[in-house]
Design an enzyme around this catalytic site. Sequence first.
Site, mmCIF file in Angstrom:
data_model
loop_
_atom_site.group_PDB
_atom_site.id
_atom_site.type_symbol
_atom_site.label_atom_id
_atom_site.label_comp_id
_atom_site.label_asym_id
_atom_site.label_seq_id
_atom_site.Cartn_x
_atom_site.Cartn_y
_atom_site.Cartn_z
ATOM 1 N N SER A 143 16.940 -29.076 2.159
ATOM 2 C CA SER A 143 15.700 -29.836 2.023
ATOM 3 C C SER A 143 15.753 -31.006 2.994
ATOM 4 C CB SER A 143 15.569 -30.364 0.589
ATOM 5 O OG SER A 143 14.538 -31.317 0.470
ATOM 6 N N TYR A 156 18.897 -33.890 -7.157
ATOM 7 C CA TYR A 156 18.366 -33.024 -6.093
ATOM 8 C C TYR A 156 19.092 -33.311 -4.775
ATOM 9 C CZ TYR A 156 14.729 -30.283 -3.738
ATOM 10 O OH TYR A 156 14.048 -29.324 -3.026
#
Length: 280
Positions: A143, A156
Amino acid sequence: MKSLKGKLAAVTGAGSGIGRAVAVDLARRGCRVAASDIQADAVAETVRLIKSANGDAKAYSFDVADREAFYKHSAAVKKDFKAPANLVINNAGVGLAASVQEMKWEDFEWLMGINFWGVCYGTQAFLPQLIESRDGHVVNVSSMYGMISGPLTSAYNAAKFGVRGYTEALRIEMKAARLPVEVSCVHPGGIRTNIAKTSRLATASANADRAKFEKWFARMTLTTPEKAAQIIISGILGNRPRILVGPDAHVIDVVQRTVGIRYQWLAQTLLNPLMAGMKS
């Protein structure tokens, strides 16, 4: 990998979003696709879309956080298609918005099981097949939050930074051993997927205002899954070690390279409204 025609690709998280778009695009380019997702109905629809365009695909459903299930899946793919996989795209992922103080261990472990361990399991379950194919490629989805951190994204970030480090180490090993496997790490920015709807939020107040969170997320998503798929597949064909998806990912990459650790002040300034909104 200069051509996808006739290759066998295993794609996780293929029931929606980037995974579905990648699976459909790969099939359109002549790939055979082993599409998987924890949601059986969703991945069955992906395969239906592929077959309606005369593509070759088979649907599988299992939990990527289950190591034994992933190894069984790998063996089933080789048996069903009667060939080793050439390409594995570890795309399945979930979201969690929670401060370090408020985060529950069960939520942290849930996210890491899917976003980090699922990538590791998928890589290592399929790696012998990729080597055997003599034209293999591992694609692991990190990401833009695998390049910088932000408030409410510690879990995350931990997973996506982990995916980045793991994947870059794997690429070095494959090159050093002169094995026929390319390795790419994908860093998407905001993509218009269902991840906001399936994300876990930290507090009762945040969950009560899920609609507000989803609206904010929608404003931050600049790239369609279809466009993301095109960029990822172009990166695969170009054997690129790092694939940035979306203008926001490119901006984050430049910012991180330019200002280094000082990006944290910028992130705090820009994302304070989000943190305040989640706690209100």
